[in-house]
Enzyme design. Structure first.
Site, mmCIF file in Angstrom:
data_model
loop_
_atom_site.group_PDB
_atom_site.id
_atom_site.type_symbol
_atom_site.label_atom_id
_atom_site.label_comp_id
_atom_site.label_asym_id
_atom_site.label_seq_id
_atom_site.Cartn_x
_atom_site.Cartn_y
_atom_site.Cartn_z
ATOM 1 N N GLU A 1 0.811 -1.231 0.000
ATOM 2 C CA GLU A 1 0.000 0.000 0.000
ATOM 3 C C GLU A 1 0.837 1.272 0.000
ATOM 4 O OE1 GLU A 1 -0.619 -2.602 1.940
ATOM 5 O OE2 GLU A 1 -2.747 -3.123 1.833
ATOM 6 N N PHE B 1 -12.235 -6.446 13.481
ATOM 7 C CA PHE B 1 -11.164 -6.963 12.630
ATOM 8 C C PHE B 1 -10.755 -5.912 11.582
ATOM 9 C CE2 PHE B 1 -9.821 -9.330 8.768
ATOM 10 C CZ PHE B 1 -8.617 -9.811 9.278
ATOM 11 N N GLN B 2 -9.469 -5.700 11.481
ATOM 12 C CA GLN B 2 -8.896 -4.715 10.567
ATOM 13 C C GLN B 2 -9.461 -3.303 10.777
ATOM 14 O OE1 GLN B 2 -8.880 -6.350 6.497
ATOM 15 N NE2 GLN B 2 -6.854 -7.206 6.952
ATOM 16 N N LYS C 1 -17.720 0.503 5.564
ATOM 17 C CA LYS C 1 -18.201 -0.473 4.581
ATOM 18 C C LYS C 1 -19.705 -0.336 4.307
ATOM 19 C CE LYS C 1 -18.188 -5.322 3.400
ATOM 20 N NZ LYS C 1 -17.333 -6.506 3.323
ATOM 21 N N MET D 1 24.635 7.719 2.678
ATOM 22 C CA MET D 1 24.603 9.046 3.285
ATOM 23 C C MET D 1 24.934 8.972 4.775
ATOM 24 S SD MET D 1 24.389 12.193 2.714
ATOM 25 C CE MET D 1 23.428 12.844 1.343
#
Lengths: 567, 165
Positions: A51, A113-114, A163, A481
């Protein structure tokens, strides 16, 4: 009026905003939206492999087009994986809209959940964000989100979509002009301030234009070039400003600040007038604040009032769109009866000569050492073989600074780099987004061997959508770096910066069905780049560079810009 | 230097945390904070007392104004204003101190809002120094509990009109 589903309404809103490509990754909370997207031939969905890459790709897309980029993530881990991308876009003021799924409204707050409070998490790294509380406000929120992302000082806006709201039926109302009581960005410059600024310019003998990403965001590069060349004012650019003024122009001094050119840093230190346009006096630019441009009066043009007098006290602030302010200044100089542009130009001739002297005394450079590949040489060859006209993305670290120093951008919207947040793993997905937006352009990701591994999985995305991005790894088997700082300031104790265990990048590219090329000698560099540009596929070039090359000039952290370490 | 900022906000969920998050994220200081609905139920008014030199106060007002849900920011200290704070105090009130407590409340123009066999709950409104003063005076008698509101302020004369953009 007939009802449509929330998902249909969201897709309609995206089409209203002329979105043609979105980057995302599906999940349970957004499955209905994905189902709807599959019915919509006018929207291309690009399936990334992580993502974070979706948000960076949307960001790259936005930087090259100037349009709002869109990412679609699922709830919970999908959303949290996107946070680095969101913070990256926020620091660089890039307009993107991030749509995240959320658990159904009745479950919010139940540790479902999630479930994660992504609106809470992203509050400090978005320009604004929304949790859609009811289906009635869905369409209005979507429209506002795009409006807020693209107007004023642009930035990322997140919309969290429960949702049930994606599934429910709603009435889709026609578009009305957006009115937000508490958000009305100002674009127009105050003419009194413009006049004051122009008068200051006429009094200056050693002016410098200090230009940042705001010029590119406002599409003001043409107006900037007009002002600089009309009055013979030398220009220095921040990392984000590269491309706002042609890099090869005799008035260009290149980048300023920590890894800026000798000329740019000396010129700012000695200038009697600093004209800052769309830049924000970042610590990497100013070095030690008390010694920054101490001889100069300062004009500061910025659309965001909070940028003005935040780090450095400003004499003439102009809160406005950079393009509009520059246009106003140009027309002031063109129309003022008592001012002759030629005479103004002549006032800066001595200053220009001094700058040319500095440039001859300490140009950007590096030590050539036989067949060793110097990273700067690779960037110079990339510049030469693409005529300075490629879209170049970078990751973060030494390679990023070499790209900034040695690739001379002639146009804006060509250089994609995480300037503010400094996000390793940004460049490759951003280059994929850029290539999808501008298939006609060569897109290169200049990377380090450390950074490229942060989003290397996107090779699959690049292959899936036939986006022939060219990755050039400047491979020194170090986190270069940090190693450079350790070399200079920590007695060469290379704590955790040695990366000599890494994949064989050529074989790795091949494993993904991309092309892998390698150069281990200077004489091979040109051929490798030519071959990479000729192939119509994603190419990963592995340049084994001299391992302990440093980025110079360098202003040590906390020092004045005139205390540069030179090559 | 102390400043009293009056901030008009959209009355929506999460707006207060945008404001407090801004203060904590940018290292600004909150001495006290009060928020409630205004005449227009869609708008809340937040009064925040903060500290800082002029440059910091300028940044705070600009950063507040940059929040999309902030409608207006007024630095009340720029003009004449009245500020008030309220305190609820539960103080010991035994037989031998009851009269004394009532006298003190009277002097401070307070009110008894609850009585029990051995305590009074009292309400006092005023400037912070007045609140401090009554607390100091009641302390030897025995304060059981204190709840303070934090300061609210209003400009004198006309409606606060001088927005900071």
């Amino acid at each position: 009026m007939s009802q449509i589903s929330g998902a249909q309404a969201i897709v309609k809103c995206l089409l209203e905003e002329n979105v043609d490509t979105i980057f995302g990754y599906p999940g349970g909370a957004v499955i209905d939206l994905y189902d709807e997207l599959s019915n919509c031939p006018d929207l291309t969905h690009v399936l990334v492999r992580h993502e974070q890459a979706a948000v960076h790709a949307a960001d790259g897309y936005a930087r090259v087009t100037g349009e709002v980029g869109v990412a679609l993530l699922t709830s919970g881990p999908g959303a949290t994986n996107g946070v680095t991308g969101i913070a990256t876009a926020y620091m660089d003021s890039i307009p993107i809209v991030i749509l995240t799924g959320q658990v159904p409204t009745p479950l919010i707050g139940n540790d479902a959940f999630q479930e994660v409070d992504i609106v809470g998490i992203t509050r400090p790294c978005t320009k604004h964000n929304y949790l859609v509380n009811s289906k009635e406000e869905l369409v209005e929120v979507m429209r506002e989100a795009f409006h807020v992302a693209r107007t004023g000082r642009p930035g990322p806006v997140l919309v969290d979509l429960p949702k049930d709201i994606i599934k429910d039926g709603i009435e889709f109302e026609d578009r009305k002009p957006i009115r937000m009581q508490s958000y009305q960005p100002n674009y127009e410059p105050h003419m009194g301030q413009v006049e004051k600024a122009c008068r200051l310019i006429t009094e200056a003998r050693k002016p410098v234009l200090y230009v940042g990403g705001g010029v590119i965001l406002s599409d003001g590069a043409t107006e900037l070039t007009e002002l600089a060349t009309k009055l013979n004012i030398p220009v220095t650019m921040t990392l984000m400003g590269l491309g706002a003024f042609p890099g090869h122009h005799e008035l260009s001094m290149g980048m300023l600040g920590m890894h800026g050119t000798y000329t740019a840093n000396m010129a700012v230190a000695e200038s009697d007038l600093l004209i800052s346009v769309g830049a924000r006096f970042d610590d990497r630019v100013t070095g030690k604040l008390d010694t920054f441009a101490t001889n100069a009066k300062i004009i500061h043009i910025d659309i965001d009032p909070t940028s003005i007098s935040k780090n450095v006290k400003v004499d003439v602030p102009i809160v406005a769109d950079c393009k509009k302010a520059l246009t106003a200044m140009n027309s002031w100089f063109n129309n003022q009866q008592d001012i002759s542009v030629e005479a103004e130009k002549a006032k800066h001739q001595d200053w220009f000569n001094k700058i040319t002297n500095w440039q001859e005394l300490h140009p950007l450079g590096y030590q050539d050492e036989g067949e060793q590949i110097k990273p700067q040489y690779v960037v110079e060859m990339l510049d030469k073989l693409t005529n300075g006209d490629a879209i170049v993305a970078t990751e973060v670290g030494q390679h990023q600074m070499w790209a900034a120093q040695f690739y001379r951008f002639s146009d804006p919207r060509r250089f994609l780099t995480s300037g503010g947040l400094g996000t390793m793993g940004y460049g490759f997905p951003a280059a994929i987004g850029a290539k999808l937006a501008r298939p006609d352009k060569i897109c290169i990701d200049i990377a380090g061997d450390g950074s490229i591994q942060m989003n290397i999985q996107e090779l699959a995305t690049a292959r899936q959508y036939n986006t022939p991005v060219k990755i050039a790894i400047l491979n020194n088997q170090f986190l270069g770096m940090v190693r450079q700082w350790q070399e200079l300031f920590y007695d060469k104790r290379y704590a955790s910066t040695v990366m000599d265990i890494a994949p064989d990048f050529v074989k790795l590219a091949q494993a993904y069905g991309a092309v892998g090329l390698r150069a281990t000698k200077k004489s091979e560099v040109e051929d490798v780049i030519k071959e990479a540009l000729a192939v119509d596929n994603t190419v990963l070039m592995d340049f084994k560079i001299s391992r302990e090359e440093g980025v110079f000039p360098m202003v040590p952290a906390g020092k004045s810009n005139t205390e540069m370490l030179l090559v | 230097m102390k400043h009293t900022l009056s901030v008009l906000l959209q009355n929506k969920p999460g707006v207060l945390s945008r404001v407090t998050g801004l203060f904590s994220g940018r290292g600004f200081n909150i001495e006290s904070l009060c928020v409630a609905e205004t005449l227009d139920p869609k708008v809340s008014c937040l009064t925040v007392i903060t500290k800082g030199d002029n440059a910091i106060i300028e940044q705070i007002t600009k950063q507040l104004h940059k929040l999309i849900d902030v409608i207006k920011v007024v630095d009340i200290d720029e003009g004449e204003f009245v500020e008030r704070e309220m305190v609820l105090i539960r103080v010991n009130a035994e037989e031998h101190t009851r009269a004394e407590v009532l006298r003190i409340i009277d002097i401070f123009r307070g009110k008894v809002v609850d009585v029990s066999p051995n305590s009074y709950a009292i309400e006092v409104t005023g400037s912070s120094s007045k609140i401090e003063a009554i607390i100091d005076i009641l302390r030897p008698i025995g304060i059981q509990e204190i709840v303070r509101t934090g300061k609210i302020a209003i400009a004198r004369g006309r409606a606060s009109k001088k927005g900071v953009t």
